[in-house]
Design a protein around this motif. Structure first.
Motif, PDB file in Angstrom:
ATOM      1  N   SER A  10     -12.893   8.194   3.609  1.00 28.64           N
ATOM      2  CA  SER A  10     -11.489   7.986   3.980  1.00 28.64           C
ATOM      3  C   SER A  10     -10.716   8.243   2.824  1.00 28.64           C
ATOM      4  O   SER A  10     -10.906   7.631   1.604  1.00 28.64           O
ATOM      5  N   ASN A  11      -9.765   8.996   3.232  1.00 29.37           N
ATOM      6  CA  ASN A  11      -8.704   9.327   2.007  1.00 29.37           C
ATOM      7  C   ASN A  11      -7.858   8.223   1.540  1.00 29.37           C
ATOM      8  O   ASN A  11      -6.988   8.023   0.592  1.00 29.37           O
ATOM      9  N   GLU A  12      -7.800   6.957   2.416  1.00 29.41           N
ATOM     10  CA  GLU A  12      -6.858   5.700   2.077  1.00 29.41           C
ATOM     11  C   GLU A  12      -7.757   4.624   1.983  1.00 29.41           C
ATOM     12  O   GLU A  12      -8.574   4.311   2.795  1.00 29.41           O
ATOM     13  N   VAL A  13      -7.579   3.917   0.839  1.00 28.10           N
ATOM     14  CA  VAL A  13      -8.433   2.621   0.521  1.00 28.10           C
ATOM     15  C   VAL A  13      -7.947   1.671   1.650  1.00 28.10           C
ATOM     16  O   VAL A  13      -9.043   0.970   1.913  1.00 28.10           O
ATOM     17  N   GLU A  14      -6.838   1.601   2.133  1.00 26.18           N
ATOM     18  CA  GLU A  14      -6.286   0.480   2.946  1.00 26.18           C
ATOM     19  C   GLU A  14      -6.388   1.261   4.377  1.00 26.18           C
ATOM     20  O   GLU A  14      -5.473   1.174   4.866  1.00 26.18           O
ATOM     21  N   SER A  15      -7.479   1.699   4.897  1.00 29.71           N
ATOM     22  CA  SER A  15      -7.566   2.074   6.319  1.00 29.71           C
ATOM     23  C   SER A  15      -7.238   1.129   7.249  1.00 29.71           C
ATOM     24  O   SER A  15      -6.459   1.570   8.229  1.00 29.71           O
ATOM     25  N   SER A  16      -7.715  -0.003   6.848  1.00 33.82           N
ATOM     26  CA  SER A  16      -7.052  -1.109   8.231  1.00 33.82           C
ATOM     27  C   SER A  16      -5.779  -1.305   8.350  1.00 33.82           C
ATOM     28  O   SER A  16      -5.238  -1.131   9.299  1.00 33.82           O
ATOM     29  N   THR A  17      -5.040  -1.268   7.107  1.00 35.44           N
ATOM     30  CA  THR A  17      -3.319  -1.199   6.922  1.00 35.44           C
ATOM     31  C   THR A  17      -3.007  -0.202   7.739  1.00 35.44           C
ATOM     32  O   THR A  17      -1.894  -0.096   8.579  1.00 35.44           O
ATOM     33  N   ILE A  18      -3.387   1.232   7.523  1.00 37.39           N
ATOM     34  CA  ILE A  18      -2.883   2.393   8.018  1.00 37.39           C
ATOM     35  C   ILE A  18      -3.202   2.284   9.565  1.00 37.39           C
ATOM     36  O   ILE A  18      -2.188   2.715  10.433  1.00 37.39           O
ATOM     37  N   GLY A  19      -4.477   1.734  10.162  1.00 37.94           N
ATOM     38  CA  GLY A  19      -4.583   1.750  11.307  1.00 37.94           C
ATOM     39  C   GLY A  19      -3.652   0.800  12.115  1.00 37.94           C
ATOM     40  O   GLY A  19      -3.096   1.038  13.170  1.00 37.94           O
ATOM     41  N   GLY A  20      -3.326  -0.431  11.604  1.00 34.58           N
ATOM     42  CA  GLY A  20      -2.391  -1.145  12.030  1.00 34.58           C
ATOM     43  C   GLY A  20      -1.084  -0.949  12.257  1.00 34.58           C
ATOM     44  O   GLY A  20      -0.454  -0.961  13.374  1.00 34.58           O
ATOM     45  N   ALA A  21      -0.460  -0.004  11.150  1.00 38.94           N
ATOM     46  CA  ALA A  21       1.070   0.582  11.479  1.00 38.94           C
ATOM     47  C   ALA A  21       0.649   1.717  12.352  1.00 38.94           C
ATOM     48  O   ALA A  21       1.655   1.578  13.110  1.00 38.94           O
ATOM     49  N   MET A  22      -0.432   2.495  12.669  1.00 37.62           N
ATOM     50  CA  MET A  22      -0.330   3.474  13.636  1.00 37.62           C
ATOM     51  C   MET A  22      -0.321   2.847  14.750  1.00 37.62           C
ATOM     52  O   MET A  22       0.526   3.434  15.838  1.00 37.62           O
TER      53      MET A  22
END
Length: 525
Positions: free
Chosen positions: A440-452
Motif C-alpha cells: 500500500s502506498n499509504e501508511v494510513e490505509s484505514s483513514t483513506i478508506g474511511g474518507a472514501m
C-alpha cells in the motif's frame, strides 16, 4: 474543486484524526499514542475506560484546530472507524457501568452444557458440526461473564453496545451504530442489516437481550450531527453530519483499493486479515459471516489470524533481550535487527513449521499454537522466521476458503498495516501465495478508506470505483520467486494443512485439562 472529510480512526494502540481531501491527500493529521492501551486486572484480561477514547479524540481534534483550524472548518462530513468486537454496557442514563472489554481479551466463561441453548438448538448445531464453534463463541461472549461475575452490573444494564455506538452517542447525542460496525459477539444478520429476532438459535449463543441492543443505521446514511456540546469540547464544527461507515479493517480494505473479487486485501497488524469484496453475501467459513462494506451494496469476506503480528511482540518479550540491546546501539527498530538475522535462513526454515494459533479462531476453536520439526540445526531466529511463514500460510488458507465461495482466484494482493514495512514478510507472503503483492502506498490505509466511504456515502463520488480512481495510488510491487513458491506450495499442502487435523484431539484434551486445572486452583484458594 476538492472536498474534505474528517476521519477518526480509533485503533488498539493509538488514535488518528485526519482531514482528507477527495484527491486522496491527508491534509492534516494528529496521532495520539496511548500511554496505556489497556489494563489487565486479571491474567488474560484487556479492558479500558470507555471515555478514554473520547478524551483521545478531543486531544487529536484540538491539536488539528490549534495547527490548522482552516482544515477543520472545511470538512463536509465525518466518519469514525473503530476496532471491532469490543463491548460496553450502559445504564438507563447511557452512562458506562464498567470498563470496555476489548477484542484481545481472553477471559473465558465455562458454560456447562451451553445451558442457554434449547435442546433442539443443540441437536441443530451438533448436526451441522458447529457445536464446538458455538461453545467457543458463547465462552467468549462478555454477556455470560457479566452474568456470572458482575450480576449487579448486569441487572443495572439498559444497553449492550459495540464501542462505536457509544462514540456516536457522545458525538451526536444519538445512541446508534452502523450496520457495518457490529463485528464480533453480537446477534446480527449482516445480509439484512438487522438484529436477529429473539427466537433465532444464535440468540441463545450470545444471550444478549434484544431490547438492550442499540438501533442500527444502514451503512451510508447519517447517524446524527455533531452536537453543540461535543463541538465545544472537540472544536469539530457543530451540526457536521456523521456518516455510518464500517470497522477499521473494512475501511482499510477500501483504502487499499480492493472493491471486487479480483483483488485481496491483507492487513498486517496486531491481528492479520485477508479480505475479498463481493456483491453477493456468503460465509467464508461456517458460522463466520461476511461483513457489510463501508458503502452500500458490498460484503467483505474476511478470514482473520487473531494473533497476527502480536506474535512478534511475544517473541521479542520472551527471546529478544539481546536483539533489543543491539537495536538500541544501532538506532534502529528491533524488528529490523530480527529481519536481518533471518535473511540467511532458507525458505521453509530448515523444516520448522509453525501454526499461529496463539489465539484460536472460529473455524478451529480448540486450536493452540504449534511448532513441529525441531532439530539441532534450529535456533531462536528459526522460530522468528517460522512465525512469518506461519502467518503467511494461515492467510493463504483463509484465501483458499474465500475462493471456494467467490469462485475467483484474485490476481493481485494489496498489503497494508505495520507489517507491510517488513520487506522480508512481504516477500514471504508473495512467495507463499505465488501472486504479485502491492505494498500500500499509504501508511494510513484505514483513514483513506474511511474518507472514501464518506465521499461515496455523501454523494461526492458516485461509486467506490470512482473514489478509488481519484484517491488510491499504486505502491511498490513484489513479485513471487517461482522457485521459493514451489517449495512453499509443497510445504503448505503436505505439512501445514495436515497439522491441525493431526493435532486437533490433543488440542481439545489440552484445553479441557487446562480449564480443569484453573478451576481446581481457584477452588483451592
Amino acid at each position: 474543486m476538492s472536498e474534505n472529510f474528517l476521519v477518526i480512526d480509533v485503533g488498539t494502540q493509538s488514535l488518528r484524526a485526519s482531514v482528507v481531501s477527495s484527491s486522496g491527500q491527508i491534509l492534516v493529521f494528529s496521532r495520539q499514542k496511548y500511554e496505556v492501551p489497556y489494563f489487565s486486572p486479571e491474567k488474560g484480561f484487556a479492558e479500558q475506560r470507555v471515555d478514554f477514547y473520547l478524551e483521545e479524540i478531543i486531544k487529536a481534534t484540538n491539536d488539528i484546530d490549534k495547527r490548522h483550524p482552516e482544515y477543520l472548518k472545511s470538512v463536509k462530513g465525518m466518519v469514525v472507524d473503530v476496532f471491532r468486537d469490543s463491548s460496553i454496557i450502559l445504564d438507563e442514563e447511557k452512562k458506562p457501568l464498567r470498563n470496555a472489554v476489548l477484542w484481545l481479551d481472553q477471559r473465558i466463561t465455562r458454560i456447562p452444557g451451553l445451558k442457554n441453548l434449547k435442546w433442539y438448538e443443540k441437536i441443530l448445531f451438533r448436526t451441522i458440526g458447529m457445536l464446538d464453534t458455538v461453545k467457543f463463541n458463547a465462552e467468549r461472549t462478555v454477556s455470560y461473564w457479566l452474568m456470572e461475575h458482575e450480576p449487579e452490573n448486569w441487572k443495572k444494564m439498559k444497553y449492550f453496545c459495540p464501542l462505536g455506538a457509544y462514540f456516536n452517542y457522545r458525538i451526536t447525542g444519538n445512541l446508534a451504530v452502523s450496520t457495518a460496525d457490529c463485528i464480533g459477539h453480537y446477534p446480527i444478520d449482516f445480509k439484512s442489516g438487522k438484529w436477529l429476532p429473539s427466537w433465532h438459535p444464535k440468540q441463545s449463543v450470545f444471550s444478549i437481550p434484544v431490547e438492550s441492543l442499540p438501533p442500527l443505521v444502514p451503512v451510508g446514511q447519517i447517524i446524527g450531527k455533531v452536537s453543540q456540546e461535543f463541538s465545544q469540547l472537540s472544536k469539530i464544527p457543530a451540526d457536521l453530519p456523521v456518516y455510518a461507515s464500517g470497522s477499521d479493517k473494512a475501511c482499510e480494505t477500501l483504502g487499499n483499493g480492493c472493491i471486487d473479487k479480483y483483488s485481496a486485501s491483507i492487513s498486517l497488524g496486531t491481528a492479520c486479515t485477508i479480505e475479498v469484496v463481493s456483491n453477493k453475501y456468503s460465509e467464508p467459513e461456517k458460522f463466520l459471516p461476511s461483513y457489510q462494506t463501508p458503502y452500500p451494496g458490498g460484503y467483505d469476506l474476511e478470514v482473520q489470524v487473531y494473533s497476527g503480528l502480536w506474535m512478534i511482540k511475544w517473541f521479542v518479550d520472551n527471546f529478544g533481550a539481546e536483539d533489543k540491546k543491539e537495536a538500541e546501539e544501532q538506532g534502529i527498530s528491533v524488528e529490523e535487527v530480527l529481519n536481518r538475522k533471518i535473511r540467511d535462513i532458507p525458505v521453509g526454515c530448515d523444516g520448522l513449521v509453525l501454526q499461529p494459533y496463539w489465539q484460536p479462531g472460529l473455524k478451529r476453536p480448540n486450536g493452540k499454537g504449534g511448532i513441529i520439526g525441531f532439530s539441532n540445526v534450529h535456533g531462536k531466529y528459526h522460530i522468528y522466521r517460522a512465525i512469518y511463514e506461519g502467518i503467511a500460510f494461515a492467510l493463504r488458507e483463509g484465501m483458499d476458503e474465500i475462493v471456494k465461495k467467490t469462485h475467483v482466484m484474485p490476481s493481485k494482493l494489496v498489503i497494508s498495516g505495520g507489517g507491510s514495512n517488513s520487506q522480508e514478510l512481504c516477500h514471504i507472503i508473495a512467495d507463499v501465495f505465488g501472486i504479485p503483492c502491492t505494498i500500500s502506498n499509504e501508511v494510513e490505509s484505514s483513514t483513506i478508506g474511511g474518507a472514501m466511504s464518506g465521499f461515496v456515502n455523501s454523494g461526492v463520488f458516485s461509486s467506490p470505483a470512482e473514489a478509488r480512481k481519484a484517491m488510491v495510488t499504486q505502491g511498490k510491487v513484489i513479485r513471487p520467486n517461482e522457485v521459493n513458491h514451489k517449495i512453499y506450495n509443497q510445504l503448505y499442502k503436505k505439512v501445514y494443512l495436515k497439522m491441525y487435523p493431526g493435532l486437533a484431539k490433543a488440542y481439545e484434551n489440552n484445553k479441557n485439562f487446562y480449564l480443569d486445572v484453573q478451576e481446581f486452583q481457584k477452588n483451592q484458594k
